[in-house]
Structures are given as C-alpha cells and as structure tokens.
Design an enzyme around this catalytic site. Structure first.
Site, mmCIF file in Angstrom:
data_model
loop_
_atom_site.group_PDB
_atom_site.id
_atom_site.type_symbol
_atom_site.label_atom_id
_atom_site.label_comp_id
_atom_site.label_asym_id
_atom_site.label_seq_id
_atom_site.Cartn_x
_atom_site.Cartn_y
_atom_site.Cartn_z
ATOM 1 C CB CYS A 169 41.999 -57.479 47.364
ATOM 2 S SG CYS A 169 40.786 -58.354 46.780
ATOM 3 C CG HIS A 308 39.279 -52.655 49.657
ATOM 4 N ND1 HIS A 308 39.867 -52.231 48.742
ATOM 5 C CD2 HIS A 308 38.224 -53.289 49.828
ATOM 6 C CE1 HIS A 308 39.837 -54.119 48.175
ATOM 7 N NE2 HIS A 308 39.184 -54.332 49.245
ATOM 8 C CD GLU A 319 36.940 -48.858 52.505
ATOM 9 O OE1 GLU A 319 36.404 -49.041 51.568
ATOM 10 O OE2 GLU A 319 37.753 -48.201 51.904
ATOM 11 C CE LYS A 340 38.040 -52.711 44.355
ATOM 12 N NZ LYS A 340 38.985 -51.688 45.661
ATOM 13 C CG HIS A 345 37.787 -55.849 43.250
ATOM 14 N ND1 HIS A 345 39.699 -55.978 43.211
ATOM 15 C CD2 HIS A 345 37.843 -56.465 44.601
ATOM 16 C CE1 HIS A 345 40.146 -56.085 44.574
ATOM 17 N NE2 HIS A 345 38.972 -56.142 45.126
ATOM 18 C CG PHE A 405 39.872 -62.632 49.797
ATOM 19 C CD1 PHE A 405 39.128 -61.588 50.820
ATOM 20 C CD2 PHE A 405 39.536 -63.122 49.050
ATOM 21 C CE1 PHE A 405 37.308 -61.554 50.193
ATOM 22 C CE2 PHE A 405 37.812 -63.088 48.785
ATOM 23 C CZ PHE A 405 37.081 -62.172 49.829
#
Lengths: 420, 91
Positions: A169, A308, A319, A340, A345, A405
């Site tokens: 990502c 994010h 976050e 998002k 995403h 990830f």
C-alpha cells in the site's frame, strides 16, 4: 541544490477520470464507493445473495475502447490501461513539448501492489473453471508487474530509468519519493511517477476478504461502508484507479514556463520490520519524522495531513498515536483527513492519488473531509475534518502518509509554491 | 472453404484486417503482424482449425513472412493432426 516541482497531475479514480472531477468529488464529500456490479466483480454469472465485504468497492467508470485501439488493447491489462490514461492526462497538463526535452533524462517510476491481477484471475478461470489447457497468448505480458510502467515508457519514448516499486500500500508513495531523489541527484530532469491498481476481480477481492481486513457493507448506505477513524469502522474498501504526476527539476520547469503545483519537499522511509501486517507507532512516526527532516520543516509548518486512514481497526489508532508522537502540541491543531472514505483504498496507487489530493488541497486552499465519521472513537481524537470540506485555510506544506503490509512506511511532504 | 478463406475470415473478425489485403503474397510485416502478433494469430488458428501449435518451433513461426506461408503452415498442422479431414478437403 536541485529542487523538484510537480508540473502535471493525471487521475483515474472512482470519483472521476480527471483532476477536476476527482478533487471536486473529494471536496463535496462525495463517495465513489458502492456495490460492485458487472463482470469485474462477479463470479462470472453467479449471483451474490447476501451482503458481503466482497460486494463493495471503489470502481472506476472507464471505457477502454475510447482510449485504445483494439490491437493494443488486447495487450493491456486494466492496470496498464489506467496507468496510460493517467499518464496521458499528466503529460498534457504539464504541456511537455516533446521536441524540446531530452528523453534520455526522463524516466518512469510506478507503484503497483498486484500488477495485472485481472489477467491472472482470467487465466485461472480459463484453466480451472473452463478446464482449458491454454491461456491467452499475452498473459505474461499483461500480468507482469512492470507492464504499466513499461507501456508508459514506450508511449513517450522515455529512455531514462524505468522502475516499478511494489511495497503493497505504499508502492506509489515510494515511487514518487524515489523519482524525486533521481531528479535531485541530477540523474533525471523529468520523471513520470505514480501508481496504478486494478484489484476488483473476484479472486483478489476474496483473497483480501480472507484476511478479514475488508469493510462490512453498510446496509443502509453501501457507499458509506468505509468509515476511517470512526468508532463503527469495520475495515478498508478496495478500489481501483491510477494517479501519475509529472515531477520536474525546478529550473527546468521555470525555463519552459510550466505551471508548478507544488514542490516535492520531503520523503521519509522507515520500515517496521516487526510483523507482516501489524503496524507500529514507532514505524509510522519515524517515517513522518524523516520526511520532516528531509524537508527541513517542523510539525508547526504542516497545514494538512492526508492520512493513510484505511479504516481498519488497527491502522487508525496506530496512525493517530504516531501523529500525536511526532506533532506533539501541534497534533491538536493540524487537520487530518482520510480521503479513502470517498475513493477507497487504491493499494499500490493509493500513495500517489492521496499525494495528488494533498497537493491540490494546498494549491486550492480547501481541505477534503473524512466522510462517514459520525460516531467518534475515543482512541482517534484528532481533527479529522469530519463530514465537510474546510475552507479558509492556507497550508504552506502538506503531508501524505502511506503505510503498508510488509512494513515499508513512506511519507511525502509537499511545499506550496509561494513558500518555496 | 479453403484455408486461405478461413484465415481471411478469422483475421477480419479478430484483427479487423480486410480480406482484400490478405492475398498469399501479402507480407505479415506490412499488415502490422509482428512476431508477437503471430503468436496471437496462431492462438485463434488453434481454435478455428482444431489444431495445437507445437511449442517447439518458435523459430519456424517467427520465419513466417507472408499470408501464403501462414496458410501452408496451417495446412501442414492440419495434415499432421487431422489426416482424414485434410484428405477430404483435397477432394
């Protein structure tokens, strides 16, 4: 020191297929998320009967035949179609006169998480479901991860470095950060940098759902299924699209009279190196800190953070803590939003499309909101610009966070032209 | 229907090439059928003529230069893989 300007932006997104529609959608708080329909999302004829996370996505409305002739289209996975269409917008917007530039000094850095996933999905269907012993002749060329970047290079004859980054990502944030470095170092004058992703095929959706990271469908309003930082958030919503930026050495841009949207001022990388999926406060905070240091800026200089903000249970708390750790007393001042909530995403294209959103927010002085944030989570206690866009702001620098990830945390900072 | 006619129909349907351009002397290169496109054509040929193009002679495929050579190659595959049908075609 060589500085890096953003001189063109191209976007293919669930909110629309140009910068105007995309950013207009963001600041009006419109959702591009919804129930998936059509072959891109179905099990080829099999009807879904119950609400499931795999029903929901941010799909792009895109007619490939309007962009590509048939012989070429047969060689392009959807991910490459998006990348080429976004690149076309970006280079037009940048008004690059090809006769006047040295293509040996122009490269392409792209991010993608899954590359030609639709071709892979098609191939497996042919082999396993249709029991064929053949796949399409161009399956390898369509599915290979670097296809999208290669096609862009071929389209414009760009003989500078052509690299594809795949760090899940954060892929396209990395691509932009690394591209800016190539310009700074003197190896390139212009870089087309960004990302593309087309993950809304059945196999990919099911694989993501298997990780239990996808949002449950909001039964009352499927378009509201992605709820970053909200108490009732249930996970991320997969989306497709692409964003490509033209990055250009500052003087090169000035010399040819290009419009400069912003300066790419900082890029910070920090790897969690702890767990394949679990984010860490330290990893995210350190990436933000490194980006600030690279830009020679302080937290007080940052006027907006594009988070994010995946709307997974884990990310949004971590976050929030990371932003508090880095920003200290400024954490209560700085507006943070997760776009998002509206575009979903985009995985390997997320970093690029969100950096584009942050740059446009700074340039146009309006901050896109976090939508679907109606029920506050006590653990997520920043100013997330809930519900409605914020005007009357003058951000001089903006930050875009991309975590992943695999643990490659990447943060980009853009500075306004006035400030630069 | 001759192999050439079948091939013409197939190239019209799949690659939008006008049959008038597809005479035996026509060069594949001039029809924008490069070595990669030959692979694509042979994929459709396999379905149409119910043959399997062997993986081995890639060099031979790449050496196909004209529509006529492509027709001859298809005829050879058909003859090898469907000897009876090929015989009937001759009558």
């Amino acid at each position: 020191m060589r500085r890096v300007a953003v001189t063109g932006i191209g976007v293919i997104s669930p909110l629309g297929n140009d910068v105007g529609e995309f950013f207009g959608g963001l600041v009006s708080g419109r959702s591009g998320i919804g129930r998936l329909t059509g072959t891109a999302a179905g099990r080829r004829g099999a009807q879904w009967t119950t609400p499931a996370p795999t029903h929901i996505g941010g799909a792009v409305t895109f007619d490939p035949s309007r962009h590509f002739a048939a012989p070429r289209l047969r060689m392009l996975d959807r991910v490459s179609q998006f990348a080429l269409a976004a690149a076309d917008q970006a280079v037009r917007a940048a008004r690059i006169a090809w006769a006047d530039v040295d293509r040996d000094r122009i490269g392409v850095f792209l991010g993608t998480g899954m590359g030609g996933a639709e071709t892979t999905d098609d191939g497996y269907y042919t082999l396993y479901a249709e029991r064929s012993e053949r796949t399409k002749p161009f399956s390898v060329l369509m599915a290979m991860t670097n296809a999208a970047a290669s096609w862009i290079g071929i389209e414009y004859g760009l003989t500078g470095p052509n690299l594809t980054f795949s760090t899940a990502c954060s892929s396209s944030a990395v691509a932009i950060g690394e591209a800016a470095q190539r310009i700074r170092s003197g190896e390139a004058d212009i870089m087309l940098a960004g990302g593309s992703e087309a993950p809304l095929s059945f196999g990919t959706l099911v694989a993501w759902d298997a990780l239990k990271t996808l949002a449950s469908e909001d039964v009352a309003d499927p378009s509201a299924s992605c709820k970053p930082f909200a108490k009732d958030r249930t996970g991320l919503v997969l989306a497709e699209g692409a964003a490509i930026l033209v990055l250009e050495e500052w003087q090169h841009a000035l010399t040819r009279g290009a419009h400069i949207h912003a300066e790419v001022a900082g890029y910070g990388l920090y790897t969690d190196a702890v767990h394949i999926t679990r984010p860490t406060v330290n990893g995210q905070a350190s990436a933000m800190q490194r980006a600030l240091s690279a830009a020679a800026l302080q937290p007080e200089d940052i006027g907006y953070i594009n988070a994010h903000g995946t709307a997974t249970l884990a990310n949004d708390v971590v976050e929030t803590c990371a932003i508090r750790q880095v920003f200290g007393k400024d954490a209560d001042r700085v507006p943070v939003s997760s776009t998002k909530s509206m575009h979903g995403h985009l995985l390997g294209a997320a970093g690029a499309i969100e950096f584009a959103a942050a740059v446009l927010a700074m340039e146009r002085r309006i901050l896109p909101p976090t939508i679907n944030l109606r029920i506050a989570d006590p653990e997520c206690d920043l100013d997330y610009v809930p519900g409605q866009a914020r005007t009357g702001v003058e951000p001089r620098a903006v930050m875009s966070n991309s975590f992943a990830f695999g643990g490659t945390n990447a943060v980009l900072i853009a500075r306004s032209v006035e400030r630069a | 229907m001759t192999t050439l006619q079948t091939l013409q129909d197939l190239l019209k349907a799949n690659f939008d090439l006008e049959p008038e351009r597809l005479n035996p002397e026509a060069k594949l290169e001039e029809l924008d059928i490069d070595s990669l496109a030959v692979v694509e054509v042979l994929f459709v040929v396999e379905d149409q003529f119910k043959v399997t193009v062997p993986s081995e002679p890639l060099a031979r495929q790449a050496s196909l230069k004209t529509i006529g050579e492509l027709v001859a190659y298809i005829d050879r595959l058909v003859a090898e893989q469907h000897p009876v049908a090929a015989g009937e075609e001759r009558i």
